[in-house]
Design an enzyme around this catalytic site. Structure first.
Site, mmCIF file in Angstrom:
data_model
loop_
_atom_site.group_PDB
_atom_site.id
_atom_site.type_symbol
_atom_site.label_atom_id
_atom_site.label_comp_id
_atom_site.label_asym_id
_atom_site.label_seq_id
_atom_site.Cartn_x
_atom_site.Cartn_y
_atom_site.Cartn_z
ATOM 1 N N ALA A 14 51.377 38.337 45.589
ATOM 2 C CA ALA A 14 51.779 39.079 44.404
ATOM 3 C C ALA A 14 50.762 40.187 44.157
ATOM 4 O O ALA A 14 49.602 40.076 44.559
ATOM 5 C CB ALA A 14 51.855 38.136 43.214
ATOM 6 N N GLY B 146 51.884 34.781 47.373
ATOM 7 C CA GLY B 146 53.325 34.994 47.316
ATOM 8 C C GLY B 146 53.901 35.427 48.661
ATOM 9 O O GLY B 146 55.082 35.206 48.942
ATOM 10 N N GLU C 3 54.483 32.262 50.402
ATOM 11 C CA GLU C 3 55.662 31.652 49.756
ATOM 12 C C GLU C 3 56.945 32.353 50.192
ATOM 13 O O GLU C 3 57.980 31.708 50.387
ATOM 14 C CB GLU C 3 55.508 31.729 48.229
ATOM 15 C CG GLU C 3 54.388 30.828 47.726
ATOM 16 C CD GLU C 3 54.118 31.012 46.236
ATOM 17 O OE1 GLU C 3 53.823 32.157 45.825
ATOM 18 O OE2 GLU C 3 54.203 30.019 45.489
ATOM 19 N N GLU D 145 45.464 31.575 45.812
ATOM 20 C CA GLU D 145 45.567 31.799 44.372
ATOM 21 C C GLU D 145 44.435 31.155 43.580
ATOM 22 O O GLU D 145 43.971 31.691 42.580
ATOM 23 C CB GLU D 145 46.912 31.266 43.836
ATOM 24 C CG GLU D 145 48.125 32.103 44.217
ATOM 25 C CD GLU D 145 48.772 31.670 45.521
ATOM 26 O OE1 GLU D 145 48.095 31.017 46.351
ATOM 27 O OE2 GLU D 145 49.953 31.981 45.714
HETATM 28 N N1 DAK Z 1 47.610 42.844 45.281
HETATM 29 C C1 DAK Z 1 47.324 44.177 45.075
HETATM 30 N N2 DAK Z 1 46.731 44.962 45.976
HETATM 31 C C2 DAK Z 1 46.391 44.402 47.156
HETATM 32 C C3 DAK Z 1 46.641 43.038 47.454
HETATM 33 C C4 DAK Z 1 47.290 42.254 46.448
HETATM 34 N N3 DAK Z 1 47.632 40.957 46.624
HETATM 35 N N4 DAK Z 1 46.171 42.788 48.691
HETATM 36 C C5 DAK Z 1 45.652 43.959 49.154
HETATM 37 N N5 DAK Z 1 45.771 44.936 48.231
HETATM 38 C C6 DAK Z 1 45.346 46.329 48.320
HETATM 39 C C7 DAK Z 1 43.826 46.445 48.144
HETATM 40 O O1 DAK Z 1 43.476 46.423 46.786
HETATM 41 C C8 DAK Z 1 43.570 47.773 48.817
HETATM 42 O O2 DAK Z 1 43.929 48.786 47.915
HETATM 43 P P1 DAK Z 1 42.994 50.114 47.753
HETATM 44 O O3 DAK Z 1 41.635 49.639 47.450
HETATM 45 O O4 DAK Z 1 43.098 50.806 49.092
HETATM 46 O O5 DAK Z 1 43.655 50.879 46.645
HETATM 47 C C9 DAK Z 1 44.574 47.780 49.957
HETATM 48 O O6 DAK Z 1 45.592 46.847 49.602
HETATM 49 C C10 DAK Z 1 43.968 47.336 51.271
HETATM 50 O O7 DAK Z 1 43.330 46.090 51.036
HETATM 51 P P2 DAK Z 1 41.929 45.735 51.693
HETATM 52 O O8 DAK Z 1 41.050 46.941 51.769
HETATM 53 O O9 DAK Z 1 41.413 44.541 50.966
HETATM 54 O O10 DAK Z 1 42.397 45.371 53.169
HETATM 55 P P3 DAK Z 1 41.764 44.367 54.197
HETATM 56 O O11 DAK Z 1 42.559 44.535 55.439
HETATM 57 O O12 DAK Z 1 40.283 44.532 54.275
HETATM 58 O O13 DAK Z 1 42.031 42.904 53.584
HETATM 59 C C11 DAK Z 1 43.398 41.181 52.630
HETATM 60 C C12 DAK Z 1 43.332 42.467 53.513
HETATM 61 C C13 DAK Z 1 44.894 40.800 52.537
HETATM 62 C C14 DAK Z 1 42.619 40.043 53.301
HETATM 63 C C15 DAK Z 1 42.781 41.478 51.242
HETATM 64 O O14 DAK Z 1 43.328 42.684 50.738
HETATM 65 C C16 DAK Z 1 43.042 40.389 50.246
HETATM 66 O O15 DAK Z 1 42.346 39.355 50.219
HETATM 67 N N6 DAK Z 1 44.060 40.569 49.385
HETATM 68 C C17 DAK Z 1 44.360 39.641 48.318
HETATM 69 C C18 DAK Z 1 45.057 38.398 48.853
HETATM 70 C C19 DAK Z 1 45.384 37.415 47.736
HETATM 71 O O16 DAK Z 1 44.506 36.977 47.005
HETATM 72 N N7 DAK Z 1 46.683 37.087 47.599
HETATM 73 C C20 DAK Z 1 47.147 36.203 46.555
HETATM 74 C C21 DAK Z 1 47.610 37.038 45.367
HETATM 75 S S1 DAK Z 1 48.086 36.025 43.987
HETATM 76 C C22 DAK Z 1 53.937 33.324 40.073
HETATM 77 C C23 DAK Z 1 54.572 33.607 41.278
HETATM 78 C C24 DAK Z 1 53.789 34.000 42.351
HETATM 79 C C25 DAK Z 1 52.418 34.130 42.228
HETATM 80 C C26 DAK Z 1 51.827 33.814 41.028
HETATM 81 C C27 DAK Z 1 52.587 33.402 39.949
HETATM 82 N N8 DAK Z 1 54.736 32.930 38.954
HETATM 83 C C28 DAK Z 1 56.197 32.959 39.024
HETATM 84 C C29 DAK Z 1 54.104 32.542 37.709
HETATM 85 C C30 DAK Z 1 51.659 34.579 43.347
HETATM 86 C C31 DAK Z 1 50.379 34.928 43.238
HETATM 87 C C32 DAK Z 1 49.680 35.605 44.335
HETATM 88 O O17 DAK Z 1 50.211 35.844 45.395
#
Ligand code: DAK
Length: 256
Positions: free
Chosen positions: A64, A107, A110, A130
């Site tokens: 997400a 997500g 998922e 998460e």
């Molecule tokens: N959201 C927003 N931006 C993201 C992102 C994300 N999940 N993942 C990457 N980006 C963006 C980065 O901010 C960066 O943007 P700029 O700085 O260039 O503006 C760009 O994509 C490139 O990212 P990186 O520079 O970090 O790229 P790398 O290749 O070095 O790393 C990475 C890739 C995927 C390992 C890293 O970006 C990362 O760790 N991303 C976050 C992964 C994460 O934590 N995912 C879980 C998100 S929480 C719900 C339903 C669903 C959910 C929750 C509630 N309900 C119905 C209540 C789900 C929640 C989630 O998924």
């Protein structure tokens, strides 16, 4: 620019590409709405018999969109109605194949698990990080991951945010097969074409019974299977398939 791009690469097959490469295909609210619209339309499209869902080489989807959630409270999250977006995928009667390269996190994992078959490139990474953000999976992750790989491996991932490589995911039962990164979409499309060449009512009933059967007691699931199996004996495609076998020719399916 569309956040989800629809292509029709071969007959009866739809290819949906997530298209936010600059954000690792993070699932923004807009992207999820576009996905919902595509799945609702493809569910009704009689010309579509299988759907491939993919991202790009670096990311299937990194979860997400964190930037769209950082300042969001529970009431606004609920008001966004995201459940309807996921329901459109969950309730889609067409077989869905996820072609996963790069990150499938949160997500994104998922979303991959919402598919019926997962083809992973060797470099793919699956995880539910998460917990590191102070939240938890909210689109089926705790349940689908646990059903796919069992409680103890799922807990390890969910409680620590640790991810699995494609090979580990295959060994754990999270993905259907692992291929070279270059071949992921091609392999998924080939599988989709094979399924699309099958009798569509049989395909739809198999999908329906496998999914419904997972959530009910075994006796009930077997009853569902038996009812659906009887139903298929009434289809024109069953008559054609068995007649073609006996006549030593290829069947031609009408989807009736
Ligand atoms: N959201 C927003 N931006 C993201 C992102 C994300 N999940 N993942 C990457 N980006 C963006 C980065 O901010 C960066 O943007 P700029 O700085 O260039 O503006 C760009 O994509 C490139 O990212 P990186 O520079 O970090 O790229 P790398 O290749 O070095 O790393 C990475 C890739 C995927 C390992 C890293 O970006 C990362 O760790 N991303 C976050 C992964 C994460 O934590 N995912 C879980 C998100 S929480 C719900 C339903 C669903 C959910 C929750 C509630 N309900 C119905 C209540 C789900 C929640 C989630 O998924």
């Amino acid at each position: 620019m569309a956040a989800v791009v629809l292509e029709r690469p071969t007959v009866h097959v739809a290819l949906l590409r997530l298209n936010r490469p600059e954000a690792r295909n993070a699932l923004s609210p807009e992207l999820r709405e576009e996905l919902r619209e595509h799945f609702l339309a493809l569910a009704q499209d009689r010309d579509c018999r299988a759907i491939v869902l993919t991202g790009d080489r670096r990311a299937f989807a990194a979860g997400a969109d964190i930037k769209a959630m950082v300042a969001t409270g529970p009431a606004e999250m609920m008001a966004r109605g995201d459940e309807a977006n996921w329901a459109a995928i969950r309730d889609c009667p067409k077989p869905i194949i996820a072609a996963v390269n790069g990150y499938a996190l949160g997500g994104g994992c998922e979303l991959a698990m919402s598919a019926d078959i997962i083809v992973a490139g060797q470099g793919a990474t699956f995880g539910q990080p998460e917990v590191r953000l102070g939240i938890m999976p909210g689109a089926g992750g705790t349940q689908r991951l646990t059903r796919a790989i069992g409680k103890h491996r799922a807990m390890l991932m969910l409680l620590t945010g640790a991810s699995l490589s494609a090979t580990e995911a295959l060994a754990a039962g999270l993905v259907s097969k692992v291929v070279d990164d270059e071949s992921t979409v091609e392999e998924a499309l080939a599988l989709a074409s094979r399924i699309a060449a099958m009798p569509p009512i049989a395909v739809a009933e198999i999908k329906r019974v496998v999914l419904a059967g997972m959530d009910v007691p075994l006796d009930t699931a077997i009853m569902l299977e038996r009812r659906a199996a009887y139903l298929l004996f009434g289809t024109e495609d069953k008559r054609e398939a068995m007649t073609a076998f006996i006549e030593k020719r290829s069947p031609v399916f009408s989807g009736t």
